[in-house]
Design a protein around this motif. Sequence first.
Motif: not given
Length: 496
Positions: A343-347, A450-458
Amino acid sequence: MRFTKQFQYLLTCVIFCTMGYGQSSHFITVNVNGKVSSNLPVHWEGSVAYVPVSSLADQLGMRYHENTVKKKVVLTRGQHNIVLTHRNPFLLVDKKAMQMPSPPLVFHDKMHIPLFFFIYASQNLFAERLEFDPNQSVLSVLPGTYTIMGVQIEPKNNGGLIHIKTARQFNLSDISLSINKNWLNVSIFGGSCDSSHIVTENQAGIFKQVVPYIFDQSVQLSFLLNQKVEHKEVYVKPDEITISVRIKNSVPAALNNDLSQDRKRWLIDIIVIDPGHGGRDPGALGSTVKEKQVTLQIARLLRDYLEKQLPNVKIIMTRESDQFIGLKDRTQFANSHHGKLFVSIHANANRSSRCRGFSTYILGQARSEEAINVAQKENSVVELEENPEAYKEFEGPAFILNAIARNRYMKESEDLAGMVNRAMKAKTNIPDQGVHQAGFWVLVGAAMPSILVETAFISNQHEERLLKSRSFQRKVAEAIGESITQFKAVYEKGIG
């Protein structure tokens, strides 16, 4: 005269094409289990019904990937794939060539395939049964006739393993084992099979013969043994029932070790969390916070949550501090540590400060400009690596198509992404931007879901404040954590 299967197939297709059917129809009605599901566009060339490949893939739950340069389309379902080429009568079904009397054609900028030929070519790829009625212009998706696909015997020094291949997952409660004299009887409630597909003679090891018995609501497979059985046990996998048999007066260590290792491959016992960016790569920049800071904070909260909820699972992170890690190195880290989830975490960020919301991505060919832009933003970090030229092979749709074709976990990745999105929607009060696919290089080569999560717009002032908030970070971590816990339970159902 003896006809080959290929000749019979071509003869059937030619006879079918000479029949005059309802060419006036512009749509084919799709019925799923007797109920109208939707309409499928159709283009008639003479008496041949051509349907858009992309629309057909959506109806059948297949992943659709198109290479517009080479005019190729790859359809994927599970580990099966079909490759089509514009105006080429040969298609590849699981790497085996099959010739069609009529090739795929392009109408209105979309590749179309003769429906009847597709049904024939794909008949062994689906548990469901496809039937096309050209008189009524109806495509019926019916429950598969058989759920037991075959039996394989794996002899061991002290017994053996029986691998019963299935078209769907059975529950342990559906299966019963009994021994009558020298016969091991395996009863599968809800099972069905074609007895001609079961090899009955010349078995190996302690297994002399297999006899299938077909009943209205069940199947019994009886195995004639040449030695007495001391222990028997059954395990259920998504597409297989595995039965271990240990003979009397034998040493069980080797067989138990084999089973333990086999089960361990299916258990999610190592989870890899990847906080995006780090070190000299700040990621996207807000007015007062950097993406690399937010992703590490959320990742730590997620790790703590999972360690409490899943105490028997090892939780590891690609980075524990503010350090730079290349994209390839992150995936290699997950593989070398035998990870079972990644799980890859991003904004997220956008030139428009009005863009808001969360989204989840899996590896695939981008279908929207937004997905392309997000992937380009995340992939641009390679310019900060020592050897960005190493990623030249990653460029272009052909590479992504090949990566998808080699990925065994597309369906599982999509399931996990959907669970994460639903949990994020329930826990956060920001817009849901959906589940998408794009060519994220950090996901290439991951030997696990495998997934990539864009948590919110910085880049959005309101969501930047949320990303800095400990309470919002915890909500995001809990949403992802609950989804992983749910996915693990569903994925491992029936194992052990």
